[in-house]
Design a protein around this motif. Sequence first.
Motif, PDB file in Angstrom:
ATOM      1  N   ASP A   1       0.569  -1.327   0.098  1.00 34.92           N
ATOM      2  CA  ASP A   1       0.102   0.115  -0.005  1.00 34.92           C
ATOM      3  C   ASP A   1       0.822   1.177  -0.174  1.00 34.92           C
ATOM      4  OD1 ASP A   1       0.794  -0.208   2.437  1.00 34.92           O
ATOM      5  OD2 ASP A   1      -1.139  -0.306   3.446  1.00 34.92           O
ATOM      6  N   THR A   2       2.095   1.118  -0.466  1.00 32.85           N
ATOM      7  CA  THR A   2       3.040   2.299  -0.533  1.00 32.85           C
ATOM      8  C   THR A   2       3.419   2.426  -2.104  1.00 32.85           C
ATOM      9  OG1 THR A   2       3.819   2.029   1.796  1.00 32.85           O
ATOM     10  CG2 THR A   2       5.160   3.426   0.085  1.00 32.85           C
ATOM     11  N   VAL A   3       3.265   3.532  -2.512  1.00 28.68           N
ATOM     12  CA  VAL A   3       3.647   3.821  -3.971  1.00 28.68           C
ATOM     13  C   VAL A   3       5.063   3.113  -4.227  1.00 28.68           C
ATOM     14  CG1 VAL A   3       4.174   5.310  -5.732  1.00 28.68           C
ATOM     15  CG2 VAL A   3       2.209   5.603  -4.171  1.00 28.68           C
ATOM     16  N   GLY A   4       5.164   2.290  -5.252  1.00 31.89           N
ATOM     17  CA  GLY A   4       6.440   1.732  -5.751  1.00 31.89           C
ATOM     18  C   GLY A   4       6.214   0.361  -6.410  1.00 31.89           C
TER      19      GLY A   4
ATOM     20  N   ILE B   1      -3.505 -17.565  -6.335  1.00 29.29           N
ATOM     21  CA  ILE B   1      -3.410 -16.707  -5.424  1.00 29.29           C
ATOM     22  C   ILE B   1      -4.585 -15.712  -5.956  1.00 29.29           C
ATOM     23  CG2 ILE B   1      -1.020 -16.533  -4.968  1.00 29.29           C
ATOM     24  CD1 ILE B   1      -0.927 -14.088  -7.166  1.00 29.29           C
ATOM     25  N   GLU B   2      -5.239 -15.131  -4.818  1.00 29.23           N
ATOM     26  CA  GLU B   2      -6.362 -13.958  -5.116  1.00 29.23           C
ATOM     27  C   GLU B   2      -5.761 -12.723  -5.057  1.00 29.23           C
ATOM     28  OE1 GLU B   2     -10.524 -12.184  -3.590  1.00 29.23           O
ATOM     29  OE2 GLU B   2      -9.414 -13.645  -2.271  1.00 29.23           O
ATOM     30  N   VAL B   3      -5.631 -11.850  -6.261  1.00 27.63           N
ATOM     31  CA  VAL B   3      -5.251 -10.563  -6.228  1.00 27.63           C
ATOM     32  C   VAL B   3      -6.075  -9.364  -6.072  1.00 27.63           C
ATOM     33  CG1 VAL B   3      -3.716  -8.902  -7.705  1.00 27.63           C
ATOM     34  CG2 VAL B   3      -3.082 -11.464  -7.481  1.00 27.63           C
ATOM     35  N   ALA B   4      -6.382  -8.763  -5.026  1.00 27.16           N
ATOM     36  CA  ALA B   4      -7.391  -7.536  -5.007  1.00 27.16           C
ATOM     37  C   ALA B   4      -6.533  -6.190  -5.642  1.00 27.16           C
ATOM     38  CB  ALA B   4      -7.942  -7.482  -3.734  1.00 27.16           C
ATOM     39  N   LEU B   5      -7.216  -5.450  -6.248  1.00 29.40           N
ATOM     40  CA  LEU B   5      -6.619  -4.135  -6.691  1.00 29.40           C
ATOM     41  C   LEU B   5      -7.373  -3.091  -6.165  1.00 29.40           C
ATOM     42  CD1 LEU B   5      -5.538  -5.265 -10.161  1.00 29.40           C
ATOM     43  CD2 LEU B   5      -4.170  -5.157  -8.089  1.00 29.40           C
ATOM     44  N   VAL B   6      -6.984  -2.030  -5.531  1.00 28.85           N
ATOM     45  CA  VAL B   6      -7.762  -0.949  -4.912  1.00 28.85           C
ATOM     46  C   VAL B   6      -7.308   0.515  -5.736  1.00 28.85           C
ATOM     47  CG1 VAL B   6      -8.657   0.278  -2.999  1.00 28.85           C
ATOM     48  CG2 VAL B   6      -8.273  -2.129  -2.836  1.00 28.85           C
ATOM     49  N   GLY B   7      -7.966   1.060  -6.562  1.00 26.88           N
ATOM     50  CA  GLY B   7      -7.438   2.115  -7.390  1.00 26.88           C
ATOM     51  C   GLY B   7      -7.411   3.186  -6.294  1.00 26.88           C
ATOM     52  N   ALA B   8      -6.352   4.139  -6.885  1.00 27.80           N
ATOM     53  CA  ALA B   8      -5.865   5.242  -6.233  1.00 27.80           C
ATOM     54  C   ALA B   8      -6.996   6.162  -6.296  1.00 27.80           C
ATOM     55  CB  ALA B   8      -4.473   5.838  -6.477  1.00 27.80           C
ATOM     56  N   GLY B   9      -7.096   7.472  -5.314  1.00 31.48           N
ATOM     57  CA  GLY B   9      -7.677   8.542  -5.432  1.00 31.48           C
ATOM     58  C   GLY B   9      -9.354   8.278  -4.872  1.00 31.48           C
ATOM     59  N   GLY B  10      -9.809   9.363  -4.851  1.00 34.57           N
ATOM     60  CA  GLY B  10     -11.022   9.438  -4.077  1.00 34.57           C
ATOM     61  C   GLY B  10     -12.086   8.438  -4.748  1.00 34.57           C
TER      62      GLY B  10
ATOM     63  N   GLY C   1       0.297   2.467  -7.584  1.00 34.62           N
ATOM     64  CA  GLY C   1       0.099   3.942  -8.062  1.00 34.62           C
ATOM     65  C   GLY C   1      -0.071   4.826  -7.060  1.00 34.62           C
ATOM     66  N   GLY C   2       0.291   6.200  -7.211  1.00 38.05           N
ATOM     67  CA  GLY C   2      -0.375   6.961  -6.033  1.00 38.05           C
ATOM     68  C   GLY C   2      -1.464   7.778  -6.685  1.00 38.05           C
ATOM     69  N   GLY C   3      -2.114   8.335  -5.802  1.00 36.87           N
ATOM     70  CA  GLY C   3      -3.166   9.481  -6.030  1.00 36.87           C
ATOM     71  C   GLY C   3      -2.712  10.670  -6.791  1.00 36.87           C
ATOM     72  N   ALA C   4      -3.584  11.393  -7.452  1.00 32.64           N
ATOM     73  CA  ALA C   4      -3.174  12.369  -8.022  1.00 32.64           C
ATOM     74  C   ALA C   4      -2.691  13.570  -7.077  1.00 32.64           C
ATOM     75  CB  ALA C   4      -4.412  13.209  -8.872  1.00 32.64           C
ATOM     76  N   ALA C   5      -1.545  14.297  -7.630  1.00 34.19           N
ATOM     77  CA  ALA C   5      -0.983  15.596  -6.951  1.00 34.19           C
ATOM     78  C   ALA C   5      -2.000  16.464  -6.505  1.00 34.19           C
ATOM     79  CB  ALA C   5       0.122  16.095  -7.642  1.00 34.19           C
ATOM     80  N   GLY C   6      -2.123  16.930  -5.042  1.00 41.50           N
ATOM     81  CA  GLY C   6      -2.879  17.834  -4.687  1.00 41.50           C
ATOM     82  C   GLY C   6      -4.455  17.293  -4.552  1.00 41.50           C
ATOM     83  N   GLY C   7      -4.639  15.844  -4.691  1.00 40.56           N
ATOM     84  CA  GLY C   7      -5.769  15.336  -4.465  1.00 40.56           C
ATOM     85  C   GLY C   7      -6.137  15.122  -3.035  1.00 40.56           C
ATOM     86  N   THR C   8      -7.221  14.609  -2.959  1.00 35.31           N
ATOM     87  CA  THR C   8      -7.790  14.235  -1.673  1.00 35.31           C
ATOM     88  C   THR C   8      -8.039  12.635  -1.540  1.00 35.31           C
ATOM     89  OG1 THR C   8     -10.243  14.364  -2.200  1.00 35.31           O
ATOM     90  CG2 THR C   8      -9.322  16.697  -1.107  1.00 35.31           C
ATOM     91  N   GLY C   9      -7.553  11.961  -2.352  1.00 36.50           N
ATOM     92  CA  GLY C   9      -7.828  10.439  -2.146  1.00 36.50           C
ATOM     93  C   GLY C   9      -6.563   9.926  -1.741  1.00 36.50           C
ATOM     94  N   THR C  10      -6.356   8.724  -1.913  1.00 36.27           N
ATOM     95  CA  THR C  10      -5.147   7.867  -1.134  1.00 36.27           C
ATOM     96  C   THR C  10      -4.658   7.199  -2.284  1.00 36.27           C
ATOM     97  OG1 THR C  10      -6.707   5.715  -0.841  1.00 36.27           O
ATOM     98  CG2 THR C  10      -6.628   7.271   0.880  1.00 36.27           C
ATOM     99  N   ASP C  11      -3.435   6.552  -1.954  1.00 41.95           N
ATOM    100  CA  ASP C  11      -2.802   5.716  -3.066  1.00 41.95           C
ATOM    101  C   ASP C  11      -3.339   4.379  -3.305  1.00 41.95           C
ATOM    102  OD1 ASP C  11      -0.786   7.822  -3.021  1.00 41.95           O
ATOM    103  OD2 ASP C  11       0.593   6.744  -1.631  1.00 41.95           O
ATOM    104  N   GLY C  12      -2.798   3.782  -4.275  1.00 37.67           N
ATOM    105  CA  GLY C  12      -3.642   2.602  -4.635  1.00 37.67           C
ATOM    106  C   GLY C  12      -3.003   1.538  -3.674  1.00 37.67           C
TER     107      GLY C  12
END
Length: 77
Positions: free
Chosen positions: A4-7, A20-29, A51-62
Amino acid sequence: MVYDTVGVYEYVVPAGVREIEVALVGAGGGGGYVACVFPVEQGHSYRVVVGGGAAGGTGTDGRVVITPAPAPGTATD
């Protein structure tokens, strides 16, 4: 395993795991969500990109969550 850290990371399939089960949660609000099950072989490695949320956005990273499913009758750590 939760990423859950960008990289960029490497996931190596543990012994005794065949899928394996892979769950993907999108970045951003308004980020999306999807989960799928994939067949795998122990010892194989996979690249995981968070991936990370948009610069200056209020959402979270992926976030990427990988849950190994052991083969029947196999214990994993």
